[in-house]
Design an enzyme around this catalytic site. Sequence first.
Site, PDB file in Angstrom:
ATOM      1  N   ALA A  67       7.650  30.431 -19.489  1.00  0.00           N
ATOM      2  CA  ALA A  67       7.529  30.072 -18.077  1.00  0.00           C
ATOM      3  C   ALA A  67       6.349  30.775 -17.424  1.00  0.00           C
ATOM      4  O   ALA A  67       5.553  30.156 -16.706  1.00  0.00           O
ATOM      5  CB  ALA A  67       8.826  30.399 -17.337  1.00  0.00           C
TER       6      ALA A  67
ATOM      7  N   CYS B 189      12.525  29.979 -30.483  1.00  0.00           N
ATOM      8  CA  CYS B 189      13.393  29.077 -31.250  1.00  0.00           C
ATOM      9  C   CYS B 189      13.042  29.062 -32.740  1.00  0.00           C
ATOM     10  O   CYS B 189      13.849  28.636 -33.555  1.00  0.00           O
ATOM     11  CB  CYS B 189      13.309  27.662 -30.684  1.00  0.00           C
ATOM     12  SG  CYS B 189      13.883  27.541 -28.971  1.00  0.00           S
TER      13      CYS B 189
ATOM     14  N   ASP C 151      14.283  31.110 -18.112  1.00  0.00           N
ATOM     15  CA  ASP C 151      15.646  31.539 -18.424  1.00  0.00           C
ATOM     16  C   ASP C 151      16.283  32.398 -17.342  1.00  0.00           C
ATOM     17  O   ASP C 151      17.500  32.561 -17.320  1.00  0.00           O
ATOM     18  CB  ASP C 151      15.664  32.318 -19.741  1.00  0.00           C
ATOM     19  CG  ASP C 151      15.392  31.446 -20.952  1.00  0.00           C
ATOM     20  OD1 ASP C 151      15.200  30.223 -20.784  1.00  0.00           O
ATOM     21  OD2 ASP C 151      15.363  31.984 -22.079  1.00  0.00           O
TER      22      ASP C 151
ATOM     23  N   TYR D 180      14.376  -2.038 -34.424  1.00  0.00           N
ATOM     24  CA  TYR D 180      15.242  -2.441 -35.531  1.00  0.00           C
ATOM     25  C   TYR D 180      14.423  -2.916 -36.723  1.00  0.00           C
ATOM     26  O   TYR D 180      13.499  -3.717 -36.604  1.00  0.00           O
ATOM     27  CB  TYR D 180      16.185  -3.575 -35.114  1.00  0.00           C
ATOM     28  CG  TYR D 180      16.749  -4.319 -36.316  1.00  0.00           C
ATOM     29  CD1 TYR D 180      17.650  -3.683 -37.175  1.00  0.00           C
ATOM     30  CD2 TYR D 180      16.346  -5.619 -36.611  1.00  0.00           C
ATOM     31  CE1 TYR D 180      18.139  -4.343 -38.301  1.00  0.00           C
ATOM     32  CE2 TYR D 180      16.822  -6.285 -37.728  1.00  0.00           C
ATOM     33  CZ  TYR D 180      17.711  -5.646 -38.573  1.00  0.00           C
ATOM     34  OH  TYR D 180      18.195  -6.284 -39.689  1.00  0.00           O
TER      35      TYR D 180
END
Length: 446
Positions: A11, A42, A284, A427
Amino acid sequence: MKFVIIGGDAAGMSAAMQIVRNSSGNSIIVLEKGGIYSYGQCGLPYVVGGKIESTDKVIARTQEEFQQKYGIDARVFHEVKSIDIKNKVVSGIIHNTGEGFDESYDRLLVATGASPIVPKWEGVSLPGIFTLKTIPDTEEILDFLYKGVRDVQSVVVIGGGYIGLEMAENFAELGKDVTIVERNEQLAGIFDNEMSELIHQEAKKHNVKLRMGESVEGFIGNQFVEYIKTDKGEIKADIVLVATGIRPNTSFLDGTGIVLGVNNAIRVNAYMQTNIEDVYAAGDCATQYHRVKERDDHIPLGTHANKQGRIAGLNMVNIPATFKGVVGTSIIKFFDLSLGRTGLSEKEASALNFPTATVFIESKDIAGYYPNDKKLTVKLVYHKETQKLLGGQVIGENGVDKRIDVLSTALYHSMTVDELLDLDLAYAPPYNGVWDPIQQAARRVK
């Protein structure tokens, strides 16, 4: 104008870069408590597991790059201890020298992130007990595993949330004997019970032992941790990973008048402004508006931190921008499965008093007649009266991310389950059936 940013990760540095790119002639000072800037938290479990070769790989930009390339006064080991709102001054300590510092500001961004919660268990300071949030945390775990401190075979992970699951997987793939201790009766509490059962099965399939409904009371050991004491007995442990959640780093704001919200995160508006003029917050340590709940929430993820930081930086240089909110989307790899969810679970929707209905199906990730199709389990949560989609959960080996992103987009636009049937989704037999699994689920809504 003089901008001060507290915190040099996602941030904070997203904001700093927006100030650099959208203004000139300003002073930008970043005060980072640690010694490393802009890294991907992460990715740290995968550094421990060896999938990412070193912590260097998760660093986006170094302190030197911010200083030399962008002209940002990026400082390390500067911990802010207090803010004088009236006089617009932040004060703190420089950890590598022990000196104090005071820094004035015209506009301030608080981007201090969050820290792991470690309960005050007996023996919790024994060597061999770790948390995982920073690069130094990662290096300490790697040193313990590989530098001959002791022969590590038995690993205990306390907590069955995302970090706990990721670390359990990575330890198991290193050949360790892994046990997860979780005080609740299910892993990954953000999923509903029938979906979490798939997670339990996957853990057992890979020989991860589960101790559910069991509470940690303390640790036993001499030179190192040796056993975990719980309300149901003792568990052997050569190394322990505590993953019991995180807490916003906001305690230093006591007495400032800055209003805190959910989980003691800083309450911000859509412009990332706090209730104090010229003080912003992001990441956070701040709240996020939840579009489905229609209220503030606290969901600390890197995606949100980067977005909020960007918006804070723009507003700090008088370019109006708003944070549009979150819908609670996340995904995790757990061995052979991907675990995706967005919006509200059935438990959350019921707790918020929504008149809730659900549909649950088992389908395939691709056309059933095409080779190597895999099971895909889908659960939709919707408003019983309006049929508005409230949330979705998808678990399977392949194709989870695609479906969760479609559901997340549908939630963002307040779609009904009927409207899912009208979506023109890609598809071809190697990619999907003629009716996508989320559409198959929507067709079962009565």
